[in-house]
Design a protein around this motif. Structure first.
Motif, PDB file in Angstrom:
ATOM      1  N   ARG A  35     109.484  59.142  35.578  1.00  0.00           N
ATOM      2  CA  ARG A  35     109.344  59.809  34.991  1.00  0.00           C
ATOM      3  C   ARG A  35     107.925  59.940  34.456  1.00  0.00           C
ATOM      4  NH1 ARG A  35     114.305  59.714  31.028  1.00  0.00           N
ATOM      5  NH2 ARG A  35     113.033  60.995  29.597  1.00  0.00           N
TER       6      ARG A  35
ATOM      7  N   TRP B   6     117.984  65.205  24.330  1.00  0.00           N
ATOM      8  CA  TRP B   6     116.814  66.037  24.587  1.00  0.00           C
ATOM      9  C   TRP B   6     116.337  65.842  23.075  1.00  0.00           C
ATOM     10  CZ3 TRP B   6     114.897  67.972  28.576  1.00  0.00           C
ATOM     11  CH2 TRP B   6     115.486  69.049  29.225  1.00  0.00           C
ATOM     12  N   VAL B  34     116.906  59.912  27.106  1.00  0.00           N
ATOM     13  CA  VAL B  34     116.594  61.146  26.321  1.00  0.00           C
ATOM     14  C   VAL B  34     115.333  62.291  27.270  1.00  0.00           C
ATOM     15  CG1 VAL B  34     115.856  62.332  24.715  1.00  0.00           C
ATOM     16  CG2 VAL B  34     117.836  60.630  24.837  1.00  0.00           C
ATOM     17  N   ARG B  35     115.464  63.129  27.183  1.00  0.00           N
ATOM     18  CA  ARG B  35     114.304  63.642  28.376  1.00  0.00           C
ATOM     19  C   ARG B  35     113.862  64.826  26.873  1.00  0.00           C
ATOM     20  NH1 ARG B  35     116.226  67.107  32.192  1.00  0.00           N
ATOM     21  NH2 ARG B  35     114.131  68.390  32.537  1.00  0.00           N
ATOM     22  N   VAL B  36     112.142  64.675  26.796  1.00  0.00           N
ATOM     23  CA  VAL B  36     111.500  65.175  25.313  1.00  0.00           C
ATOM     24  C   VAL B  36     110.819  66.375  25.351  1.00  0.00           C
ATOM     25  CG1 VAL B  36     109.608  64.736  24.101  1.00  0.00           C
ATOM     26  CG2 VAL B  36     110.931  62.542  24.963  1.00  0.00           C
ATOM     27  N   ILE B  37     110.960  67.169  24.696  1.00  0.00           N
ATOM     28  CA  ILE B  37     109.698  68.372  24.792  1.00  0.00           C
ATOM     29  C   ILE B  37     109.314  68.932  23.515  1.00  0.00           C
ATOM     30  CG2 ILE B  37     110.550  71.677  24.496  1.00  0.00           C
ATOM     31  CD1 ILE B  37     112.851  70.843  25.498  1.00  0.00           C
ATOM     32  N   THR B  58     110.835  77.823  16.848  1.00  0.00           N
ATOM     33  CA  THR B  58     110.875  77.498  17.762  1.00  0.00           C
ATOM     34  C   THR B  58     112.767  77.021  18.240  1.00  0.00           C
ATOM     35  OG1 THR B  58     108.684  76.778  18.221  1.00  0.00           O
ATOM     36  CG2 THR B  58     109.775  76.286  20.172  1.00  0.00           C
ATOM     37  N   PRO B  60     115.332  76.704  17.466  1.00  0.00           N
ATOM     38  CA  PRO B  60     116.437  77.500  17.534  1.00  0.00           C
ATOM     39  C   PRO B  60     116.887  78.095  19.138  1.00  0.00           C
ATOM     40  CG  PRO B  60     115.860  78.526  15.679  1.00  0.00           C
ATOM     41  CD  PRO B  60     114.699  77.972  16.394  1.00  0.00           C
ATOM     42  N   HIS B  61     115.094  78.354  20.023  1.00  0.00           N
ATOM     43  CA  HIS B  61     115.246  78.472  21.686  1.00  0.00           C
ATOM     44  C   HIS B  61     115.294  77.054  22.277  1.00  0.00           C
ATOM     45  CE1 HIS B  61     114.432  82.384  20.472  1.00  0.00           C
ATOM     46  NE2 HIS B  61     113.752  82.008  20.149  1.00  0.00           N
ATOM     47  N   LEU B  62     115.342  76.075  21.561  1.00  0.00           N
ATOM     48  CA  LEU B  62     116.049  74.691  22.608  1.00  0.00           C
ATOM     49  C   LEU B  62     116.923  74.212  23.015  1.00  0.00           C
ATOM     50  CD1 LEU B  62     113.304  72.074  21.361  1.00  0.00           C
ATOM     51  CD2 LEU B  62     112.943  74.039  22.688  1.00  0.00           C
ATOM     52  N   PRO B  63     117.769  73.192  23.739  1.00  0.00           N
ATOM     53  CA  PRO B  63     119.284  72.797  23.752  1.00  0.00           C
ATOM     54  C   PRO B  63     118.539  72.058  22.253  1.00  0.00           C
ATOM     55  CG  PRO B  63     118.229  71.478  25.146  1.00  0.00           C
ATOM     56  CD  PRO B  63     117.121  73.176  24.713  1.00  0.00           C
TER      57      PRO B  63
ATOM     58  N   GLY C  18     104.725  77.458  19.372  1.00  0.00           N
ATOM     59  CA  GLY C  18     105.675  76.583  20.296  1.00  0.00           C
ATOM     60  C   GLY C  18     106.053  77.718  21.306  1.00  0.00           C
ATOM     61  N   ALA C  22     109.557  77.321  23.968  1.00  0.00           N
ATOM     62  CA  ALA C  22     110.533  77.611  24.048  1.00  0.00           C
ATOM     63  C   ALA C  22     110.908  78.091  25.551  1.00  0.00           C
ATOM     64  CB  ALA C  22     110.571  79.149  23.353  1.00  0.00           C
ATOM     65  N   HIS C  24     110.403  76.007  27.465  1.00  0.00           N
ATOM     66  CA  HIS C  24     110.967  74.826  28.809  1.00  0.00           C
ATOM     67  C   HIS C  24     112.769  74.814  27.805  1.00  0.00           C
ATOM     68  CE1 HIS C  24     108.122  71.957  29.676  1.00  0.00           C
ATOM     69  NE2 HIS C  24     107.050  73.189  29.386  1.00  0.00           N
ATOM     70  N   GLY C  25     112.754  74.923  26.869  1.00  0.00           N
ATOM     71  CA  GLY C  25     114.025  75.659  26.342  1.00  0.00           C
ATOM     72  C   GLY C  25     115.279  76.285  27.165  1.00  0.00           C
ATOM     73  N   SER C  26     114.817  77.605  27.135  1.00  0.00           N
ATOM     74  CA  SER C  26     115.414  77.827  27.746  1.00  0.00           C
ATOM     75  C   SER C  26     115.420  77.766  29.210  1.00  0.00           C
ATOM     76  CB  SER C  26     114.646  79.536  27.974  1.00  0.00           C
ATOM     77  OG  SER C  26     114.692  80.703  26.951  1.00  0.00           O
ATOM     78  N   ALA C  28     116.050  74.491  29.770  1.00  0.00           N
ATOM     79  CA  ALA C  28     116.672  73.505  29.700  1.00  0.00           C
ATOM     80  C   ALA C  28     118.315  73.873  29.315  1.00  0.00           C
ATOM     81  CB  ALA C  28     116.245  72.316  28.042  1.00  0.00           C
ATOM     82  N   ARG C  29     118.253  74.864  28.450  1.00  0.00           N
ATOM     83  CA  ARG C  29     119.720  75.499  28.539  1.00  0.00           C
ATOM     84  C   ARG C  29     120.432  76.603  29.177  1.00  0.00           C
ATOM     85  NH1 ARG C  29     118.293  78.917  23.079  1.00  0.00           N
ATOM     86  NH2 ARG C  29     120.018  78.923  23.060  1.00  0.00           N
ATOM     87  N   ARG C 132     109.917  83.265  27.761  1.00  0.00           N
ATOM     88  CA  ARG C 132     110.736  83.290  26.911  1.00  0.00           C
ATOM     89  C   ARG C 132     112.361  83.727  27.160  1.00  0.00           C
ATOM     90  NH1 ARG C 132     111.562  83.523  20.798  1.00  0.00           N
ATOM     91  NH2 ARG C 132     112.178  85.918  21.767  1.00  0.00           N
TER      92      ARG C 132
END
Lengths: 265, 265, 265
Positions: A35, B6, B34-37, B58, B60-63, C18, C22, C24-26, C28-29, C132
């Protein structure tokens, strides 16, 4: 040997082009499990001292890593590419002084090799993009567990190129020091180590005419006032509470700053 | 409890120094899996409201994540560090209002604790860099599964510092609202929620003198014309098709914007 | 089919908001195992050609990936969203020319589908943020192994929108070429492929009045002098050793540059 789970990247490539991503790609293709932590890619172009300072202050806070750094105005000349083994990680990059301060911060230059093994490079090495074609691939191989000795012949650490040491004078009750960096917040970091603060009084003058106080955090002085403190990298720094010291002092890296006692009012 | 896979990071650290990388390092050393956004590190220095708005829009759109946010002009003072448990993740940062809008967007402040357990911090916490030494380590421990209660004593959610609510007036056929953010494209986002658009006509005036039309995407108006729409964060926003609304309207966050009906020509 | 371990992201979203997080979040989910390489998010807003050039030059250096690219001034109109299968990865984004140069660099447009399957999108797709809500989710599904055919109906590759080919004229001893990109270092990259250099002499004039020399790396000319070389992307480029060619030449992408023989002094 087990290699490293992490590679850090420090460059002057910026993030407007795809250069950084290409380095990530070289790593991912050779060592997909490793990583990457991006230290910064906003070193001013060709500013080796700035890259060296950022890397030296950041590397000790990362997990044990292969630190790949590329600020390389001599790319394509006969300047060497090197890898430096330290007690706490490996550094990979051009032999132009960029890596040495970080190597010292990680415990010293234990082993140095020159990167000459063509099997370690991408095929068809470009003459202008060794980050992608030489340094990132070498970092990836080391992270994946390849021994440093496979990269090329040993180098006498005494022959590694060093940047001039920053000027620091510590005297009785005053200091003079080169400015090391100026950060995002306008805080002015000196090369002098934080422990010299113990020899200074509480009320100071910066460069003979700007009042400052010693303290340990920004709120120790009133808004708009100057603070002299030990920063999070262990160096003497000058800040303005809620302001930008770099604007007040009008200095830049390499300039000399003098901290002297202030007579009581 | 299982922790989180995350961590998100939101700061005003910029990317020119190694501050962000040092936070990544603190996380990697404590919770390497753990992964970082990175949400953004370009919050204007000390602009807590801007950081709060970006994070709230932002997160709410992350895991499900531990959201670590640091815009912290009070670092080193007695302002508290806190962690807020919500139904959809945890927030970690200074108690200065930065986290609350995001906590509400994630379902509310279910549990709040003060970060006081010194075992959770890096040894030798600096007075000026709590992102690296306090907040990122705490986020990493929570992501790795440590219970919030281990971080420190519970905090009454009513005592958590809040930013003033943005001014929004919804009247019969017109609205007045504070500007929340201006984005990269110059789109002007208001604090007013998108559903108030239903009470407005199709032909509007912005601040009494600039013509705009309601629509749902940029191409609903001619190039250079103004569009009033519900943006991707669910708020009323003003855009110029192929242009920059912020330039046309000359507003910035905190300014009031009024949308009123336009008489038919 | 096994999918892809990597997704690359190329956008004009900048990093102050953000929006990138967002996306990245899509990803990751939907596909938490997949890793993301950011190519750049600093494509100038709506500059499709710049995005296409950066992606085409970077994608071949990444591991086999799903390349998700969003420079999308037509978001919300009836422009298609597409996925292009190539021999070396998949491209996902708007059908506005952004993806085609990269597809050709990866071996050609083998399969094209239109993204129409609503099950592939986030519920409640916004009209203004398809990165997103549409493109990142589609890229994640493809990376996770979903067949392209599930995304929507096949598209005739002949109907995919293409940017105009850059103008390149190769003549006897001289060339004329459009400027493709200008990079962080001020190096001016032409659209002409590097192999045309073989037909040029060693001493050249740029645009009839600026002296340059052919070489292969910056140090092949004196400091401040101009170098004409094949760059790391395989194109003809013009640099100034220790300087910025873009300043000397005062050109920008799309301008024509002529390289002609220089009479011996």
């Amino acid at each position: 040997m087990g290699g490293y789970g992490w590679i850090s990247l420090t460059t002057d490539y910026g993030t407007f082009d795809g250069f950084v991503a290409a380095c990530h790609g070289s790593i991912a293709r050779i060592a997909p499990e490793v990583r990457v932590i991006d230290v910064t890619h906003h070193v001013p172009p060709a500013d080796v001292a700035r890259g060296a300072a950022v890397l030296a202050q950041t590397a000790p806070h990362l997990p044990a890593s292969v630190h790949c750094a590329v600020v390389d105005p001599g790319v394509g000349t006969d300047r060497r590419g090197i890898a430096i083994g330290t007690p706490d990680g490996v550094l990979v990059g051009p032999d132009n002084g960029l890596l040495v301060w970080a190597a010292e911060a990680l415990g010293g230059l234990a082993t140095v090799v020159e990167l000459t093994n063509p099997d370690w490079f991408l095929s068809g090495v470009s003459r202008t993009f060794h980050g992608r074609d030489v340094f990132a691939p070498a970092a990836a191989r080391i992270a994946a567990g390849a021994p440093l000795a496979d990269a090329g012949p040993p180098v006498d650490p005494e022959t590694v190129v060093r940047l001039p040491d920053p000027v620091v004078t510590v005297a009785d009750g005053w200091i003079e020091s080169e400015v090391m960096t100026v950060d995002r917040f306008g805080n002015v970091q000196l090369a002098a180590p934080g422990d010299v603060l113990a020899g200074l009084g509480a009320d100071l003058l910066v460069n003979g005419n700007v009042r400052a106080r010693r303290g340990s955090t920004f709120a120790d002085v009133d808004r708009g006032d100057l603070l002299v403190y030990e920063d999070s990298a262990g160096r003497v720094a000058i800040a303005v509470n809620n302001g930008r010291a770099v604007v007040v002092l009008s200095v830049r890296p390499g300039d000399l700053v003098r901290l002297t006692p202030r007579e009581p009012a």
